[in-house]
Write a protein that holds these residues in place. Structure first.
Motif, PDB file in Angstrom:
ATOM      1  N   LYS B 131       0.798  -1.061  -0.028  1.00  0.00           N
ATOM      2  CA  LYS B 131      -0.046   0.210  -0.026  1.00  0.00           C
ATOM      3  C   LYS B 131       0.890   1.311   0.062  1.00  0.00           C
ATOM      4  O   LYS B 131       2.006   1.425   0.880  1.00  0.00           O
ATOM      5  N   ASP B 132       0.797   1.927  -1.024  1.00  0.00           N
ATOM      6  CA  ASP B 132       1.635   3.182  -0.984  1.00  0.00           C
ATOM      7  C   ASP B 132       1.309   4.069  -0.047  1.00  0.00           C
ATOM      8  O   ASP B 132       0.199   4.466   0.271  1.00  0.00           O
ATOM      9  N   ILE B 138      -3.048   0.408  -3.806  1.00  0.00           N
ATOM     10  CA  ILE B 138      -2.625  -1.045  -3.340  1.00  0.00           C
ATOM     11  C   ILE B 138      -2.509  -1.698  -4.691  1.00  0.00           C
ATOM     12  O   ILE B 138      -3.075  -1.753  -5.684  1.00  0.00           O
ATOM     13  N   HIS B 139      -1.194  -2.192  -4.671  1.00  0.00           N
ATOM     14  CA  HIS B 139      -0.524  -3.119  -5.465  1.00  0.00           C
ATOM     15  C   HIS B 139      -0.384  -4.644  -5.066  1.00  0.00           C
ATOM     16  O   HIS B 139      -0.026  -4.841  -4.010  1.00  0.00           O
ATOM     17  N   ARG B 140      -0.543  -5.465  -5.922  1.00  0.00           N
ATOM     18  CA  ARG B 140      -0.383  -6.966  -5.538  1.00  0.00           C
ATOM     19  C   ARG B 140       0.477  -7.607  -6.391  1.00  0.00           C
ATOM     20  O   ARG B 140       0.680  -7.417  -7.509  1.00  0.00           O
ATOM     21  N   TRP B 147       4.273  -6.115 -10.158  1.00  0.00           N
ATOM     22  CA  TRP B 147       3.100  -5.537  -9.435  1.00  0.00           C
ATOM     23  C   TRP B 147       1.820  -4.983 -10.409  1.00  0.00           C
ATOM     24  O   TRP B 147       1.975  -4.505 -11.285  1.00  0.00           O
ATOM     25  N   VAL B 148       0.701  -5.698  -9.664  1.00  0.00           N
ATOM     26  CA  VAL B 148      -0.478  -5.411 -10.222  1.00  0.00           C
ATOM     27  C   VAL B 148      -1.498  -4.667  -9.680  1.00  0.00           C
ATOM     28  O   VAL B 148      -1.722  -4.964  -8.430  1.00  0.00           O
ATOM     29  N   ARG B 149      -2.062  -3.455 -10.185  1.00  0.00           N
ATOM     30  CA  ARG B 149      -2.722  -2.645  -9.110  1.00  0.00           C
ATOM     31  C   ARG B 149      -4.196  -3.397  -8.920  1.00  0.00           C
ATOM     32  O   ARG B 149      -4.750  -4.335  -9.364  1.00  0.00           O
ATOM     33  N   TRP B 150      -4.420  -3.361  -7.472  1.00  0.00           N
ATOM     34  CA  TRP B 150      -5.732  -3.832  -7.299  1.00  0.00           C
ATOM     35  C   TRP B 150      -6.649  -2.805  -6.636  1.00  0.00           C
ATOM     36  O   TRP B 150      -6.587  -1.959  -5.753  1.00  0.00           O
ATOM     37  N   ASP B 151      -7.988  -2.803  -7.133  1.00  0.00           N
ATOM     38  CA  ASP B 151      -8.686  -1.963  -6.587  1.00  0.00           C
ATOM     39  C   ASP B 151      -9.968  -2.647  -5.600  1.00  0.00           C
ATOM     40  O   ASP B 151     -10.395  -3.771  -6.063  1.00  0.00           O
ATOM     41  N   PRO B 152     -10.232  -2.088  -4.520  1.00  0.00           N
ATOM     42  CA  PRO B 152     -11.280  -2.861  -3.743  1.00  0.00           C
ATOM     43  C   PRO B 152     -12.477  -2.815  -4.325  1.00  0.00           C
ATOM     44  O   PRO B 152     -13.082  -1.983  -5.106  1.00  0.00           O
TER      45      PRO B 152
END
Lengths: 515, 189
Positions: B131-132, B138-140, B147-152
């Motif tokens: 988490k930046d 948030i990146h997983r 790194w792949v961006r993750w959106d809630p």
């Protein structure tokens, strides 16, 4: 308190066991929800027994022990009578208190120990049955009632060794323990029968007093039966191997059965029979010798055993061996004290076994140097002196062979005599039927090419015809066939008789006839 | 970051302030030690639950301590590994999810420096999520993809006044929830 009430001492745990069994019988799985109820029933039953025993204790302290009490007659036939009664003398009461106490403590321990186990109900069934059986053994007024307890203890032991019945090893060991104990039971039954025949009754005081009038041989035989039972139950050499295999069950059951209660049942019997043992010094010496051998066996085994339960069991064997030695030497009182103290201590010890790692801060101690140097002794002790293998060779294999012989006798002789179809002959008769159907139509075989072949063929056909007509179907053929069959049987019997197991059987049969 | 969150026996929280650790030296030590320990516990738990007969050690009830260093079943068996069946009911068996509040650059540098972290994260034994600290993005980390961006998801996290009603009367794990803070509760009342 009326003394008849004390005859109920072994009853409550038995009722608890029946109540749990009822759940199984009705197909209603009490499961996890029923844990609390089951535990409550089993605990109150064991508690009730303990209260009854304590009441008897109090009465014994104030007024002296109640001694032989009877609630009625169980069996009566001609001169034979078996009373339904207990013997609550000082030793019996001490033992009953011990059994009720350890039974209750172990049950209480198990409530949490077996929480959420699929076998919870089964376990409490076995433990309750066992508590009742042990109480019956130590309080029973006559040998037959003791035997009933003896058997119930054996059955509950079998059920709990096979607790994890999905593991083949557990079921194997359960069978093994059960069958080894049957040897002792045979001795017990023999002794009971002989008591009926020669003493005229099976009440314990009657046996110990009546035995003085018997001849040395009669006394020796009765005592031999009881001794066999005691030594097998207390796992003395040469029966020791079963008890080491019996540690498959949950640890609390190992604690109650093999650590502290059932293993002492044999010693209890020996103490009861002390007056008889005094009259037979040769047998007493044998008992002392076997006790000593077991003590040594347990001592060496405990030094080499790597697992906790095994080494605890060896240590138990060493102590029980000493008790048996005291009995053989006639130091009955010492044996009784030893028994009680050891039972309490060992129950605590076994119940602690699962948490051993928390109690022992150091790594496992190596085998002592003197033992490690003697490789052969170390190997022998590590393997339990191969008592298992010896038992296999001397008892199991001949018994299995005997069973096989009897089976084949049944198949070849009895089934034919009573006209039952031979077993396993389905394929055979089918083949015969096919043969008969195809018989004439089957192509003739030529045995060789050319004229010579044809000649040989016709010759063989002629010979075949000759054999069919002249030999097999000629007059007296039936008789000859019978003679031949008989000869075959005799030959087989002779071959069998030359084998050791039949020699032993023959010797036993001769002994029985002589006696 | 985890304030008010109820994880129901799933969390292993370590204090860490990214503003105090711009180079990532503290985080590096955390990932190497606590990451490995957490992964070990989680994997032991996971495998013991997934196949208790093979990777776990079955029921404690028949265990027999052997040589003061292991247990076996009854009188003779192989030495048993993993957790007994009585111990696998506390947590939910799942792959460890390491959530770190730190920038991707710092984490990437640690990942490249530390073979232990690379082995666990790169082979997907554990999952790493960053988490930046500034943007909150948030990146997983996905092995092979980076790194792949993750959106809630839009679905809201359930809220509860207290944690007790979430787990009362049940043995299986319950979904995470947000628990109202004491001052919020007071305002509510």
């Amino acid at each position: 308190m009326p003394e008849a009430l004390f005859t109920l001492i072994p009853l409550p745990p038995l009722l608890a066991a029946l109540w749990i069994a009822l759940g199984f019988a009705l197909g209603r799985d009490r499961g996890e929800a029923g844990e609390r109820g089951t535990a409550r029933v089993a605990l109150s039953a064991a508690g009730l027994s303990l209260l009854l025993v304590l009441a008897a204790d109090v009465q014994a302290l104030l007024l002296g022990p109640p001694g032989q009490i009877e609630a009625g007659t169980w069996l009566a036939s001609g001169g034979v009578r078996v009373a339904l009664g207990l013997r609550l003398d000082a030793f019996g009461l001490v033992m009953a208190t011990l059994v009720a106490l350890i039974g209750l403590v172990t049950l209480r321990f198990s409530v949490h120990y077996l929480h959420r186990e699929p076998g919870f109900q089964r376990f409490f069934l076995g433990m309750s049955l066992f508590t009742s059986a042990m109480l019956l053994i130590v309080t029973a007024g006559n040998a037959v009632l003791t035997f009933v307890g003896w058997e119930l203890a054996g059955v509950s032991s079998y059920l709990l060794i096979g607790y994890a019945y999905e593991r083949p090893r557990a079921t194997d060991n359960a069978n093994r323990a059960f069958l080894t104990n049957r040897i002792g039971d045979a001795g017990f039954l023999l002794a009971i029968a002989l008591c009926f025949a020669w003493v005229g009754g099976v009440e314990w005081p009657q046996i110990t007093e009546g035995a003085t009038d018997l001849s040395a041989l009669q006394l020796g035989l009765i005592l031999f039966g009881f001794l066999l039972a005691a030594l097998a139950k207390s796992a003395q050499v040469p029966f020791s191997a079963w008890i080491l295999r019996a540690l498959e069950g949950p640890t609390p059951s190992s604690a109650a059965f093999y650590g502290s209660l059932m293993v002492h049942a044999g010693v209890y019997l020996l103490i009861r029979l002390a007056p008889l043992l005094e009259l037979a010094p040769a047998l007493a010496a044998l008992v002392a010798l076997l006790g000593l051998a077991t003590a040594l066996y347990g001592w060496l085994g405990a030094l080499t055993a790597a697992e906790t339960k095994g080494s605890l069991m060896y240590a138990t064997l060493a102590q029980v061996g000493l008790m048996v030695l005291w009995c053989g030497l006639g130091w009955t009182e010492l044996a009784a004290w030893h028994l009680v103290v050891h039972a309490l201590w060992r129950a605590y010890h076994f119940l602690h076994a699962p948490a051993l790692m928390h109690w022992v801060p150091r790594p496992a101690r190596p085998v002592p140097a003197w033992l490690a140097r003697r490789r052969w002794l170390y190997t022998a002790a590590l393997n339990g002196f191969w008592l298992d293998a010896v038992g296999d060779a001397l008892a199991l294999r001949p018994a299995r062979q005997l069973a096989r012989d009897v089976e084949s006798f049944e198949e070849r002789v009895v089934h034919r005599l009573v006209g039952l179809p031979e077993q396993g002959s389905g394929v055979h008769s089918l083949a015969r039927w096919e043969e008969a159907r195809l018989g004439r139509a089957a192509p003739r075989h030529r045995y060789g090419p050319g004229v010579l072949g044809a000649l040989m063929d016709s010759l063989s056909t002629a010979l075949h015809w000759f054999e069919q007509r002249m030999v097999l179907q000629s007059g007296g053929g039936g008789l000859r066939r019978m003679v031949r069959v008989l000869g075959g049987y005799l030959q087989e019997v002779e071959a069998l008789l030359s084998q050791p197991r039949y020699l032993v059987l023959l010797i036993l049969a001769t002994l029985v006839v002589i006696l | 970051m985890t304030r008010g969150a109820f994880f129901d026996r799933r969390a292993f929280l370590i204090s860490y302030d990214p503003t105090q650790d711009p180079s990532g030296a503290i985080l590096e030590r955390h990932l190497v030690t606590n990451g490995a320990v957490g992964a070990g516990i989680s994997l032991e738990y996971y495998f013991s639950s997934a196949d208790n007969d093979r990777y776990g050690s079955g029921s404690k009830v028949t265990h027999n301590v052997t040589g003061l260093f292991a247990v076996m079943d009854g009188t003779a068996s192989d030495l048993r590994t993993g957790l007994p069946s009585q111990m696998i009911e506390i947590h939910e068996a799942m792959r460890l999810l390491i959530v770190v509040e730190q920038s991707l650059d710092v984490l990437t540098a640690i990942y490249e420096r530390q073979p232990a972290v690379r082995e666990l994260v790169g082979n997907a034994w554990v999952q790493l999520v960053a988490k930046d600290p500034e943007s909150g993005a948030i990146h997983r980390f996905r092995p092979g993809l980076g790194w792949v961006r993750w959106d809630p998801p839009a679905r809201p996290v359930p809220r509860a006044e207290r944690s007790q009603p979430c787990y009362a009367g049940r043995r299986d794990p319950c979904p995470p929830a947000l628990i109202a803070a004491p001052d919020e509760r007071a305002a509510h009342a």
